[in-house]
Design an enzyme around this catalytic site. Structure first.
Site, short mmCIF file in Angstrom:
data_model
loop_
_atom_site.label_atom_id
_atom_site.label_comp_id
_atom_site.label_asym_id
_atom_site.label_seq_id
_atom_site.Cartn_x
_atom_site.Cartn_y
_atom_site.Cartn_z
CE1 TYR A 134 -24.24 -22.16 18.14
CE2 TYR A 134 -21.95 -21.88 17.49
CZ TYR A 134 -22.89 -22.25 18.42
OH TYR A 134 -22.48 -22.74 19.64
CE LYS A 162 -24.67 -26.07 18.16
NZ LYS A 162 -23.52 -25.71 19.02
#
Length: 294
Positions: A134, A162
């Site tokens: 992330y 992400k």
């Protein structure tokens, strides 16, 4: 990567007036997103993760999984500044039974790329649930370079990334890795890039704005899956315009929460010091919500 795209909403965490978690209200937000066709990201940036305690995160995640009851996917953010606590959280989430564990880059502690490789590898080694990198450097001051993501993509339990950096060239570089490495999926975070990312190789998106516009987010993804480029573009235009209007007022996660609060006070305010209710700002948000028929 599989052709079918998917959307996750970085779900808000609902609070009572005394700032304790309102689980009943949170369940209603889960049900609302599932009904729209969206999946759930729990304890992310829009879920006040940095303001939640360890025990609260674990209970919250379990409550969300129970409420979803297999009707959608649930991923949860386990990232903390230190690898030690991140592993403890990830193992707790592993036992809850989520579909994925996102790990935000360490914040406050400046990391080399080698340190990031060691950090993510250690977490992925510690659990059986798939781990997702992330990247949100504006908030953590640590950035996963594409070359680092490529190295980590070879780990058998790292399933994707992400990207919330907002730089299109970085997202393109991540998607190039996804196109070459089986089992490494890319999820776009910036709300203005949902349609573009899905059309250019992203597996899906993880959006905070979907808390306020769940149906529009779901429509972008449904149109892409149906091959309706015009429909996806129209939905994206609405989504982007709303994002521009709302986010110019201040800190995005707090504004998403406040916009939702003005339509459903049960979600509560953000934990302090994020955003103190302000009559003038609320009036500006009301104008924006009215402009989009919300």
């Amino acid at each position: 990567m599989p052709d079918k795209k998917e959307a996750f909403v970085a779900l808000v965490t609902c609070f009572h007036d005394d700032e304790t978690i309102n689980y009943d209200a949170t369940w209603r937000q889960v049900a609302r997103q599932v009904a729209a066709g969206n999946n759930i990201m729990c304890a992310g940036t829009n879920g006040d993760f940095s303001a939640l305690t360890f025990d609260e995160k674990v209970r919250l995640c379990g409550e969300v999984v129970d409420e979803v009851a297999g009707r959608a996917k649930v991923i949860v953010n386990a990232g903390m500044p230190a690898t030690f606590e991140t592993i403890l959280l990830a193992r707790a989430f592993d036992r809850v039974g989520v579909d994925g564990i996102a790990v935000i880059t360490p914040f406050f502690i400046a990391c080399t790329q080698d340190a990031l490789i060691r950090h993510f590898t250690s977490v992925a080694d510690a659990v059986t649930t798939p781990v997702y990198l992330y990247d949100i450097p504006a908030r953590t001051q640590n950035h996963i370079e594409p070359a680092t993501a490529r190295i980590l993509s070879g780990h058998g339990n790292i399933a994707g990334i992400k990207d919330s950096g907002g730089a299109q060239d970085t997202l393109e570089a991540y998607m190039a890795i996804g196109a070459e490495v089986d089992g490494f999926d890319v999820y776009s975070g910036p709300d203005q890039l949902v349609h573009w990312a899905l059309e250019h190789g992203a597996k899906g998106c993880i959006s905070g704005l979907g808390n306020v516009m769940p149906d529009v987010l779901a429509r972008i993804v449904a149109c892409v899956n149906a091959g309706d480029a015009a429909g996806a573009a129209a939905a994206q235009a609405t989504y982007t315009a709303f994002r521009t209007d709302l986010y110019k007022l201040g800190y995005p996660p707090a504004l998403v929460k406040r916009a939702l609060f003005l339509r459903d006070p049960s979600v509560g305010a953000s934990r302090q010091p994020a955003l103190t209710p302000d009559a003038a700002q609320d009036a500006a948000i009301e104008v924006i919500l009215g402009r989009y028929g919300l």
